[in-house]
Each structure stands twice: as structure tokens, then as C-alpha cells.
Motif scaffolding. Sequence first.
Motif, PDB file in Angstrom:
ATOM      1  N   PHE A  82       0.795  -1.227   0.000  1.00 29.08           N
ATOM      2  CA  PHE A  82       0.000   0.000   0.000  1.00 29.08           C
ATOM      3  C   PHE A  82       0.829   1.280   0.000  1.00 29.08           C
ATOM      4  N   GLY A  83       2.137   1.175  -0.170  1.00 31.52           N
ATOM      5  CA  GLY A  83       2.958   2.376  -0.232  1.00 31.52           C
ATOM      6  C   GLY A  83       3.345   2.891   1.139  1.00 31.52           C
ATOM      7  N   ARG A  84       3.539   4.189   1.246  1.00 28.07           N
ATOM      8  CA  ARG A  84       4.023   4.791   2.488  1.00 28.07           C
ATOM      9  C   ARG A  84       2.938   5.602   3.221  1.00 28.07           C
ATOM     10  N   LYS A  85       2.268   6.497   2.492  1.00 30.29           N
ATOM     11  CA  LYS A  85       1.371   7.448   3.143  1.00 30.29           C
ATOM     12  C   LYS A  85       0.179   6.774   3.815  1.00 30.29           C
ATOM     13  N   ASN A  86      -0.563   5.959   3.087  1.00 29.42           N
ATOM     14  CA  ASN A  86      -1.792   5.375   3.640  1.00 29.42           C
ATOM     15  C   ASN A  86      -1.546   4.496   4.858  1.00 29.42           C
ATOM     16  N   PRO A  87      -0.510   3.627   4.857  1.00 29.58           N
ATOM     17  CA  PRO A  87      -0.237   2.859   6.080  1.00 29.58           C
ATOM     18  C   PRO A  87       0.086   3.737   7.283  1.00 29.58           C
ATOM     19  N   VAL A 186      -4.019  16.673   9.301  1.00 31.82           N
ATOM     20  CA  VAL A 186      -2.842  17.325   8.724  1.00 31.82           C
ATOM     21  C   VAL A 186      -2.179  16.438   7.669  1.00 31.82           C
ATOM     22  N   PHE A 187      -1.953  15.167   7.998  1.00 32.96           N
ATOM     23  CA  PHE A 187      -1.177  14.297   7.116  1.00 32.96           C
ATOM     24  C   PHE A 187      -1.964  13.877   5.878  1.00 32.96           C
ATOM     25  N   TYR A 188      -3.271  13.968   5.918  1.00 31.07           N
ATOM     26  CA  TYR A 188      -4.099  13.588   4.778  1.00 31.07           C
ATOM     27  C   TYR A 188      -3.728  14.377   3.529  1.00 31.07           C
ATOM     28  N   PHE A 189      -3.290  15.627   3.695  1.00 34.81           N
ATOM     29  CA  PHE A 189      -3.005  16.510   2.565  1.00 34.81           C
ATOM     30  C   PHE A 189      -1.552  16.434   2.100  1.00 34.81           C
ATOM     31  N   VAL A 190      -0.746  15.595   2.712  1.00 35.30           N
ATOM     32  CA  VAL A 190       0.666  15.464   2.346  1.00 35.30           C
ATOM     33  C   VAL A 190       0.812  14.444   1.208  1.00 35.30           C
ATOM     34  N   PRO A 191       1.559  14.763   0.144  1.00 36.79           N
ATOM     35  CA  PRO A 191       1.759  13.787  -0.946  1.00 36.79           C
ATOM     36  C   PRO A 191       2.552  12.577  -0.483  1.00 36.79           C
ATOM     37  N   ASP A 192       2.283  11.429  -1.099  1.00 37.81           N
ATOM     38  CA  ASP A 192       3.069  10.228  -0.832  1.00 37.81           C
ATOM     39  C   ASP A 192       4.481  10.426  -1.393  1.00 37.81           C
ATOM     40  N   SER A 193       5.400   9.545  -1.023  1.00 41.14           N
ATOM     41  CA  SER A 193       6.770   9.678  -1.523  1.00 41.14           C
ATOM     42  C   SER A 193       6.826   9.329  -3.009  1.00 41.14           C
ATOM     43  N   PRO A 194       7.677  10.007  -3.789  1.00 41.05           N
ATOM     44  CA  PRO A 194       7.782   9.708  -5.223  1.00 41.05           C
ATOM     45  C   PRO A 194       8.129   8.254  -5.502  1.00 41.05           C
ATOM     46  N   MET A 195       9.047   7.691  -4.719  1.00 45.26           N
ATOM     47  CA  MET A 195       9.453   6.306  -4.944  1.00 45.26           C
ATOM     48  C   MET A 195       8.271   5.352  -4.767  1.00 45.26           C
ATOM     49  N   SER A 196       7.464   5.600  -3.745  1.00 45.14           N
ATOM     50  CA  SER A 196       6.296   4.756  -3.496  1.00 45.14           C
ATOM     51  C   SER A 196       5.306   4.840  -4.649  1.00 45.14           C
ATOM     52  N   LEU A 197       5.091   6.041  -5.145  1.00 46.19           N
ATOM     53  CA  LEU A 197       4.156   6.216  -6.259  1.00 46.19           C
ATOM     54  C   LEU A 197       4.685   5.601  -7.547  1.00 46.19           C
ATOM     55  N   TYR A 198       5.991   5.696  -7.794  1.00 40.98           N
ATOM     56  CA  TYR A 198       6.585   5.032  -8.949  1.00 40.98           C
ATOM     57  C   TYR A 198       6.390   3.522  -8.856  1.00 40.98           C
ATOM     58  N   ASN A 199       6.592   2.976  -7.666  1.00 40.90           N
ATOM     59  CA  ASN A 199       6.454   1.529  -7.483  1.00 40.90           C
ATOM     60  C   ASN A 199       5.031   1.056  -7.742  1.00 40.90           C
ATOM     61  N   LYS A 200       4.062   1.949  -7.546  1.00 35.92           N
ATOM     62  CA  LYS A 200       2.658   1.599  -7.793  1.00 35.92           C
ATOM     63  C   LYS A 200       2.210   2.007  -9.201  1.00 35.92           C
ATOM     64  N   ASN A 201       3.202   2.408 -10.041  1.00 34.38           N
ATOM     65  CA  ASN A 201       2.943   2.799 -11.439  1.00 34.38           C
ATOM     66  C   ASN A 201       2.017   4.013 -11.559  1.00 34.38           C
ATOM     67  N   ALA A 206       3.557  10.533  -9.219  1.00 28.68           N
ATOM     68  CA  ALA A 206       4.949  10.462  -8.774  1.00 28.68           C
ATOM     69  C   ALA A 206       5.735  11.672  -9.254  1.00 28.68           C
ATOM     70  N   ASP A 207       5.513  12.072 -10.503  1.00 30.64           N
ATOM     71  CA  ASP A 207       6.204  13.251 -11.039  1.00 30.64           C
ATOM     72  C   ASP A 207       5.813  14.513 -10.272  1.00 30.64           C
ATOM     73  N   LYS A 234      15.523   4.730 -10.719  1.00 32.63           N
ATOM     74  CA  LYS A 234      16.310   3.524 -10.526  1.00 32.63           C
ATOM     75  C   LYS A 234      15.833   2.775  -9.285  1.00 32.63           C
ATOM     76  N   CYS A 235      15.470   3.515  -8.245  1.00 31.78           N
ATOM     77  CA  CYS A 235      14.967   2.896  -7.034  1.00 31.78           C
ATOM     78  C   CYS A 235      13.617   2.230  -7.267  1.00 31.78           C
ATOM     79  N   GLU A 236      12.894   2.758  -8.262  1.00 31.18           N
ATOM     80  CA  GLU A 236      11.598   2.154  -8.599  1.00 31.18           C
ATOM     81  C   GLU A 236      11.772   0.683  -8.940  1.00 31.18           C
ATOM     82  N   LYS A 237      12.862   0.378  -9.622  1.00 30.28           N
ATOM     83  CA  LYS A 237      13.082  -0.993 -10.040  1.00 30.28           C
ATOM     84  C   LYS A 237      13.563  -1.866  -8.896  1.00 30.28           C
ATOM     85  N   ASN A 238      14.069  -1.236  -7.852  1.00 28.44           N
ATOM     86  CA  ASN A 238      14.596  -1.997  -6.724  1.00 28.44           C
ATOM     87  C   ASN A 238      13.560  -2.142  -5.638  1.00 28.44           C
TER      88      ASN A 238
END
Length: 456
Positions: A82-87, A186-201, A206-207, A234-238
Motif C-alpha cells: 500500500f505504499g508509504r502514506k496510507n499505512p 494534517v497528514f491527509y493533505f501530504v503527498p506520498d513519496s515519489p518512490m512509493s508512487l513510482y512503485n505503484k505505477n 509520482a512526477d 532507478k529505485c523504482e526498479k529496486n
Amino acid sequence: MTAITVYRQFLAALSANLIGFSFGWMSAWANANYDDLKSNSTTKTQLQDGPITLNQASLVMSLICAGGLVGNIVYLFVLNKFGRKNPILFLAVPAIFSWLFIIFAENVYWLYASRILCGFVGGALFISVPVFVSEICQDEVRGTVNALGFVVNAVGSLVGFIVAIFFDFRVQAVCALIVPFLFVFVFYFVPDSPMSLYNKNKIELADLALEFYKGANNNNMSPESEKIMVEEKKCEKNDDSGISIKDFVTTRAARRAVSIAILLVLLPQISGCYILLSYTTSYFIEAESRLSPIESSILVCIVQLVANLFTMFLVDKIGRKILFTLSSMGTGLGLFVLAMHNMYKHLSSNFVPIYGLSLTIFIASIGLIPIPFVITVDVLPPKIRNITMTMTSITMWCVGFFMNFAYISMLQVIELHGCLLVFSAGCFICAMYGLIFIPETKGKSPDCIVKLLEKS
């Protein structure tokens, strides 16, 4: 790196760490009410079943570690799926129920359930928030922003002790309920991390997140931002899919990173710092301090907060290795002095426990307590970071449970001065390990750290 991107990274990390504020308050609640829950005094608010026993009180203090163990294991899979933000956002739910169990507690089993949920929050946030912060921050400020979590946690503990002066344990929980709701808002309005969004396509999101946190965009990209974009993709692939045992043992860097991560959370446990923080009030009673236990605990919280602020400003200036090593040596000396005072109370001042423990915790909170978590995030390769941080956290909670539960028995067998001498020896072991084996990761990119681990 611009001022506006650093400002955004800092605010996002602060928002995520609001759940750490709640956890700090939860931890302080047990410490502040430890003696009242055991008291037979009619002036103290009691459970319907009356005061709790010594063994029950030990379980109330220790079960936070059992909950932390569960939180680690569950969030290993949750973060991958589920990525970073939602958990992280979901942690408000067990935090709310933890306080509700205290408010409506009829017997000690309600407190057990509350402490397990409290531990679940702690175990989950210790692996999720540092990963989120490391993925949104640039190398130059990564250590400083990661250290922010310890500041927020210390503020939560301080607030918990102050509120405990004025209200009974149920009203304290009512006051604390506002924090998880504030965190969600407060945290609801914070974007998820780019790497997490890349991993979820989710490439477009992510951009946008990458532009928000690091100033990179496809229309006007500086050389620095272009490098960041390449590293993120590159981290997206890892990601953590398809991890095997080979990922942990095939390279020297991976083997060293895993061993450093595990030992850095194991060794500080034997230093006794977490024990003293958990049993602060009981320590001052045992040491016959002139201050009341709650006043002494507030003093220690203030000292810890100031130390954590120092860590924020020093960790990216003088380095992780130096802070950890010097802090471990200083803490060992402080615990040795406290042990000598306890053995020869009749020859020394009653102010030694107050100033001695305060100074010792100040030194420990600058490096020995927070730096292991910063270094762990630094040295672990992205592909094995989540699972290794879970392994290290499981190790920490298991040893922590044993240490918290065994501490009462240790006091009866070797007394307080014996415990302090054992903890002092543990601190010097930490200092030796830091001096010989820990690499300096200050300001280094993940690729540079991997090369450093391969060569050293």
C-alpha cells in the motif's frame, strides 16, 4: 536543493511524525501512572478491580514491546502493498483505540490491550516513517529531518507527564485523543513519496510528488534535479518484490549493511537507556531523590527534548559515527557515576540522581538513542530496506520486552547499582563497535554508501 523544497520536506516529515507525538504520550502515560495504578490510596483513581499487582504492572510496561513486534511484522507487508502514506495514516486507528481502552478500562486486561495497541503504533511507525522521510528528503538534510521524529516523540512524552500532574489516568487519555485526529487532518493533505508512487505505477502523481519535494519537473530540470529523477526511477526498479536470500548475502555491502542494522538496534538495548526512560519515576524513588517522581520525569523529558534538538543540528554537521561513539562513552561514564552514588548514598548528595541521570540521558539522547535509526536507514539498499528494518525492529522489540520484564527481577537480585554497572558496560561495548565498525554516512548518496561498505 532550494529553501522551499527543504521547507516542504520538513513540513511533510513533521506531519508524519505527529503520530510519533501520540506514541510519545502513550509511552509517558504508563510511566507517569505506574505507581498510582499500584497504590492503595483512596485519593487515587482506581480500576474497578482495585490496584494492580507488581507483576501486572510489569506486564503493563512490557506489553508495548509485544505490540511493537506485531506492528513490525504486519507493516512489512503493508508498506510493500500500500505504499508509504496510507499505512502511516492508518496508524491513527490503533492510537485512538489505545486511548479508548484506557478511558473505559474496568480491569487490568483493558490496560494490557491498550499497551499492545500502543506498541503496534510504535513498531509500525519506527519502520514506516523513517522510510517515508528518507524517500522524500535529499542527502544533505536526510539525517536532520529523520532526527525530527525523536524531537516530536520527546515533546509528546513531556506533554504526557505535564498533563499527568493535573488529571487522573482516564482524563489524561481523553486529552490525548485529540492528537490522532489532528494527525489525520494534517497528514491527509501530504503527498506520498515519489518512490512509493513510482512503485505503484502512478507515474503522473509520482512526477508531481517529485516536483513538490525536490523541485524536479520535466519542463525546467536542473542538473541536480535530473540526478534526483534518475535515482528515483532507478529505485523504482529496486522494489521489494522477488526478494531472495541472495539479496542479503551475495555482496559485501548488503552483508555489512544488514549486520550493522541489526547490531545498532540490539546493542543500545543492553545500555539500559530505554529501561531508565521506562522506569524513570521508580528510579527516582529508589534513589531517594528530593524531587517528586513526576517532577523528576518532567525534568528528564525536557533534557531529552533539548538533546534531540541538538541532534537535529549536529547529525549532518559532525556526522553519525562521531555522535554515536562519543555519546555511548559519555553515557557509560554517567551510568557508572550513578552506580557509585547508589552504592554509597550516605557519602554523596541527594541531587546526584537528579543531575546525574539528567546529564546521562542528555548524552544518550544526542547519539546513542537516535543515531542507530538514522544510520540504519542510510546504509540499507532500497531493495532490502523494508524487510531488514522489520528484522531489526523485531530484534529490538523482543530484546526490549525481555529487558523490561527482567529489570524488576534484576533489581531484586543485583540491586540498582548492579543494574547500572551492567548497563554502563553495555554502553562501552556500543562505543567500541561504533568506533571500529560503523561507517560515516553523513551527506552521502545511497550509491556512495554502497561503495563505502564494499571497500571497508
